[in-house]
Design a protein around this motif. Structure first.
Motif, PDB file in Angstrom:
ATOM      1  N   GLY A  57       0.297  28.508   4.868  1.00 27.39           N
ATOM      2  CA  GLY A  57       1.474  28.683   4.030  1.00 27.39           C
ATOM      3  C   GLY A  57       2.540  27.648   4.314  1.00 27.39           C
ATOM      4  N   SER A  58       2.278  26.775   5.305  1.00 26.65           N
ATOM      5  CA  SER A  58       3.168  25.650   5.604  1.00 26.65           C
ATOM      6  C   SER A  58       2.522  24.391   5.046  1.00 26.65           C
ATOM      7  N   TYR A  59       3.230  23.711   4.127  1.00 27.82           N
ATOM      8  CA  TYR A  59       2.634  22.606   3.385  1.00 27.82           C
ATOM      9  C   TYR A  59       3.507  21.351   3.446  1.00 27.82           C
ATOM     10  N   GLY A  60       2.843  20.220   3.314  1.00 24.97           N
ATOM     11  CA  GLY A  60       3.548  18.962   3.195  1.00 24.97           C
ATOM     12  C   GLY A  60       3.800  18.622   1.736  1.00 24.97           C
ATOM     13  N   ALA A  61       4.916  17.947   1.495  1.00 22.34           N
ATOM     14  CA  ALA A  61       5.285  17.584   0.130  1.00 22.34           C
ATOM     15  C   ALA A  61       4.224  16.703  -0.518  1.00 22.34           C
ATOM     16  N   ALA A  62       3.714  15.737   0.242  1.00 15.49           N
ATOM     17  CA  ALA A  62       2.785  14.760  -0.342  1.00 15.49           C
ATOM     18  C   ALA A  62       1.550  15.445  -0.906  1.00 15.49           C
ATOM     19  N   ASP A  63       1.049  16.452  -0.195  1.00 17.54           N
ATOM     20  CA  ASP A  63      -0.159  17.151  -0.659  1.00 17.54           C
ATOM     21  C   ASP A  63       0.102  17.914  -1.950  1.00 17.54           C
ATOM     22  N   PHE A  64       1.241  18.591  -2.013  1.00 15.91           N
ATOM     23  CA  PHE A  64       1.556  19.365  -3.217  1.00 15.91           C
ATOM     24  C   PHE A  64       1.802  18.435  -4.405  1.00 15.91           C
ATOM     25  N   ALA A  78       9.731  18.570   2.830  1.00 13.64           N
ATOM     26  CA  ALA A  78       9.938  17.327   2.089  1.00 13.64           C
ATOM     27  C   ALA A  78      10.938  16.485   2.879  1.00 13.64           C
ATOM     28  N   VAL A  79      10.525  16.108   4.086  1.00  9.00           N
ATOM     29  CA  VAL A  79      11.425  15.410   5.006  1.00  9.00           C
ATOM     30  C   VAL A  79      11.114  13.919   5.095  1.00  9.00           C
ATOM     31  N   GLY A  80      10.341  13.437   4.159  1.00  8.67           N
ATOM     32  CA  GLY A  80      10.061  12.006   4.110  1.00  8.67           C
ATOM     33  C   GLY A  80       8.576  11.698   4.092  1.00  8.67           C
ATOM     34  N   TYR A  81       8.238  10.599   3.434  1.00  6.80           N
ATOM     35  CA  TYR A  81       6.863  10.124   3.421  1.00  6.80           C
ATOM     36  C   TYR A  81       6.626   9.161   4.585  1.00  6.80           C
ATOM     37  N   LEU A  82       5.368   8.912   4.859  1.00  2.00           N
ATOM     38  CA  LEU A  82       4.993   8.021   5.949  1.00  2.00           C
ATOM     39  C   LEU A  82       3.817   7.165   5.507  1.00  2.00           C
ATOM     40  N   SER A  83       3.916   5.867   5.725  1.00  2.00           N
ATOM     41  CA  SER A  83       2.798   4.980   5.424  1.00  2.00           C
ATOM     42  C   SER A  83       1.711   5.168   6.473  1.00  2.00           C
ATOM     43  N   THR A  88       0.798  -1.226   0.000  1.00  2.00           N
ATOM     44  CA  THR A  88       0.000   0.000   0.000  1.00  2.00           C
ATOM     45  C   THR A  88       0.832   1.280   0.000  1.00  2.00           C
ATOM     46  N   GLY A  89       2.155   1.159   0.064  1.00  2.00           N
ATOM     47  CA  GLY A  89       3.014   2.320  -0.120  1.00  2.00           C
ATOM     48  C   GLY A  89       2.961   3.320   1.020  1.00  2.00           C
ATOM     49  N   ALA A  90       3.309   4.562   0.697  1.00  2.00           N
ATOM     50  CA  ALA A  90       3.350   5.654   1.678  1.00  2.00           C
ATOM     51  C   ALA A  90       2.880   6.926   0.987  1.00  2.00           C
ATOM     52  N   ASN A  91       1.828   7.512   1.507  1.00  2.00           N
ATOM     53  CA  ASN A  91       1.285   8.696   0.837  1.00  2.00           C
ATOM     54  C   ASN A  91       1.018   9.856   1.784  1.00  2.00           C
ATOM     55  N   ALA A  92       1.548   9.783   3.009  1.00  2.00           N
ATOM     56  CA  ALA A  92       1.399  10.893   3.960  1.00  2.00           C
ATOM     57  C   ALA A  92       2.770  11.507   4.231  1.00  2.00           C
ATOM     58  N   ASP A  93       2.776  12.692   4.819  1.00  2.00           N
ATOM     59  CA  ASP A  93       4.028  13.383   5.130  1.00  2.00           C
ATOM     60  C   ASP A  93       4.502  13.042   6.532  1.00  2.00           C
ATOM     61  N   ARG A  94       5.788  12.772   6.656  1.00  2.00           N
ATOM     62  CA  ARG A  94       6.376  12.588   7.978  1.00  2.00           C
ATOM     63  C   ARG A  94       6.345  13.924   8.718  1.00  2.00           C
ATOM     64  N   ALA A  95       6.061  13.866   9.997  1.00  2.00           N
ATOM     65  CA  ALA A  95       5.930  15.088  10.789  1.00  2.00           C
ATOM     66  C   ALA A  95       7.287  15.771  10.971  1.00  2.00           C
ATOM     67  N   LEU A  96       7.244  17.074  11.091  1.00  4.32           N
ATOM     68  CA  LEU A  96       8.430  17.861  11.417  1.00  4.32           C
ATOM     69  C   LEU A  96       8.071  18.716  12.617  1.00  4.32           C
ATOM     70  N   GLY A  97       8.681  18.401  13.762  1.00  9.12           N
ATOM     71  CA  GLY A  97       8.276  19.026  15.021  1.00  9.12           C
ATOM     72  C   GLY A  97       8.977  20.335  15.313  1.00  9.12           C
ATOM     73  N   ILE A  98       8.666  21.367  14.558  1.00  7.18           N
ATOM     74  CA  ILE A  98       9.203  22.690  14.855  1.00  7.18           C
ATOM     75  C   ILE A  98       8.041  23.673  14.998  1.00  7.18           C
ATOM     76  N   PRO A  99       8.211  24.736  15.787  1.00 12.13           N
ATOM     77  CA  PRO A  99       7.138  25.726  15.933  1.00 12.13           C
ATOM     78  C   PRO A  99       6.748  26.332  14.590  1.00 12.13           C
ATOM     79  N   GLY A 100       5.460  26.602  14.448  1.00 12.16           N
ATOM     80  CA  GLY A 100       4.960  27.269  13.252  1.00 12.16           C
ATOM     81  C   GLY A 100       4.556  26.340  12.127  1.00 12.16           C
ATOM     82  N   ILE A 101       4.678  25.039  12.349  1.00 11.58           N
ATOM     83  CA  ILE A 101       4.400  24.088  11.275  1.00 11.58           C
ATOM     84  C   ILE A 101       2.936  24.134  10.851  1.00 11.58           C
TER      85      ILE A 101
END
Length: 465
Positions: free
Chosen positions: A125-132, A322-327, A108-121
């Motif tokens: 105007g803050s987007y995940g690679a997978a969505d774009f 674009a810090v990685g996909y997540l299943s 089934t692959g991986a189609n979600a974005d891996r989380a990035l735990g920094i303030p302001g995420i």
């Protein structure tokens, strides 16, 4: 026990490269040549097959999309049947599959974005690679528009997905028009206001995950000026060792070095590749992105980096991570939320551990591809995954309980009884012809159909094309 006088029935959930490679491995297996043979059904959530290649590869990468030619040959085999537009967990469950098949493989692959735990995420105007990526690849389940108002954009990550996003943002809509992009994507990109794209990597040039060819392609556009700061070209002993150990790493480093020492040209869009800048905060005002804060890092001798305590604020109005996909969790299967994979031993799904600590496996249930090992490596690497998983499936097959209702028509009757509007391999040929016919008047190879209902309609057997 399964009846050895009939083909081994296998369901594969996911008709992307990983699932199709598994089907190919099954057909080439000892089971197939021993006389019993195999009968394979590929279940796909989308109305069309090919998964990541259709909905995860940038439209200006026809070379990678050429992998579809090889996958086509697998799906053309009589032992394989495609059943598309079927949502596993809703239209059909694991219990259902186990009643129709001797074994089930999940790819089934991986189609979600891996989380990035920094303030302001969470800012606008803050987007995940997978969505774009899903938007510009014409995925039917995402919005048809994308906000492209930012003149200065940050992309976080130094892998091929980050390069894809940066390149698509930096190119003009007209440059991408000859590709398969649908009309809504062209309209969005034509009005894109980005003139500066900044790509940020936490470590140095020798640790970038770009492939050499993808990196060099950035410089092919007549509208994109690729810029590298000479101060970002730095190597420690760990970095030099990485270059000696890998021709690809050395090629990437050499390309970046060449760009760092050349004069900046006059192409209208600037694409900056920054290294040794670790994102620490996305800056906001009134709920919107107004900047990015990074900490300067330095090499520690091993190829890793440490912070220097020096921070810089960058003037950007949008940030793409674009810090990685997540299943995502697969219904009725165990799931490791941290790793983003189904727990497995060489493809065998691990249900739990017994009292002695030994793994207990789910009967006749397997995984392959990114859901098995995580979203790392290139598309071709999933072949090795498939071969390993299939080898273990075949080893286990003598002990399979066997499907209660293995007749090939049984699952079709089940789907039709639930009024599931499934598509087929023949339907893909019709959709493929339809998309090509849309592109032909404009001299394009195809124009991708976006709406799910339009895909289903084009796949129906009564269409003229």
């Amino acid at each position: 026990m399964t009846d050895s006088n009939r083909p081994l029935r296998v369901a594969i959930v996911g008709a992307g490269p990983a699932g199709i490679y598994a089907a190919d491995a099954l057909m080439k297996s000892d089971t197939a040549v021993s006389g019993r043979g195999v009968s394979i059904d590929l279940f796909e959530r989308m109305p069309a097959p090919f998964g990541l290649i259709r909905y995860g590869v940038a439209p200006d990468h026809p070379r990678i999309k050429g992998i579809i030619t090889a996958l086509h040959k697998v799906l053309d085999k009589p032992q394989v049947r495609l059943l598309g537009n079927i949502d596993y967990g809703t239209d059909i469950t694991l219990d259902d599959l186990q009643s129709f098949y001797d074994a089930v493989i999940f790819s089934t692959g991986a189609n979600a974005d891996r989380a990035l735990g920094i303030p302001g995420i969470e800012l606008d105007g803050s987007y995940g690679a997978a969505d774009f990526v899903s938007w510009y690849d014409g995925h039917p389940d995402v919005p048809r528009t994308w906000p492209l108002e930012a003149e200065k954009v940050a992309v976080l990550g130094v892998g091929n997905v980050a390069l894809d996003i940066a390149r698509v943002l930096a190119k003009t809509g007209d440059e991408l028009l000859p590709t398969e992009i649908p009309a809504n994507v062209y309209e969005g990109l034509k009005n894109n206001k980005a003139v500066e794209v900044h790509v940020f990597g936490r470590r140095g040039p020798a640790q970038a995950k770009f492939t050499p060819l993808e990196l060099r392609e950035l410089d092919h556009s007549p509208t994109i000026e690729v810029i590298v700061d000479p101060e970002d070209i730095d190597y420690d002993e760990g970095s030099e060792q990485a270059r000696r150990n890998s021709k690809q790493v050395d090629m990437v480093a050499n390309t970046l070095q060449d760009w760092a020492i050349r004069d900046v040209g006059a192409r209208p869009h600037k694409l900056f590749l920054h290294f040794f800048e670790s994102p620490t905060e996305i800056l906001g005002e009134d709920g919107k992105v107004v900047g990015l804060r990074t900490e300067r890092t330095q090499l520690d001798g091993t190829g890793n980096v440490k912070g220097t305590g020096t921070y810089k604020d960058w003037d950007v109005q949008a940030v793409y991570r674009a810090v990685g996909y997540l299943s995502q969790n697969v219904t009725q299967l165990p799931f490791d939320d941290q790793a983003g994979t189904v727990p497995n031993d060489a493809g065998r799904v691990v249900a739990d551990d017994n009292a002695e600590g030994a793994a207990r496996f789910m009967p006749a249930t397997y995984v392959t591809g990114w859901i098995k090992r995580g979203p790392v490596g290139l598309i071709g690497h999933t072949k090795g995954d498939a071969n390993e998983t299939v080898a273990n499936l075949l080893e286990d097959s003598v002990g399979f309980a066997g499907a209660a209702n293995p007749d090939e028509n049984a699952v079709i009757e089940f789907l039709e009884g639930k009024q599931v509007p499934y598509t087929t391999w023949q339907g893909w040929y019709r959709l493929d012809a339809h998309e090509r016919s849309l592109g032909e008047p404009e001299g394009r190879e195809r124009i991708k159909v976006v709406e799910r209902h339009d895909m289903l309609k084009a796949s129906e057997p009564d269409r003229a094309n």
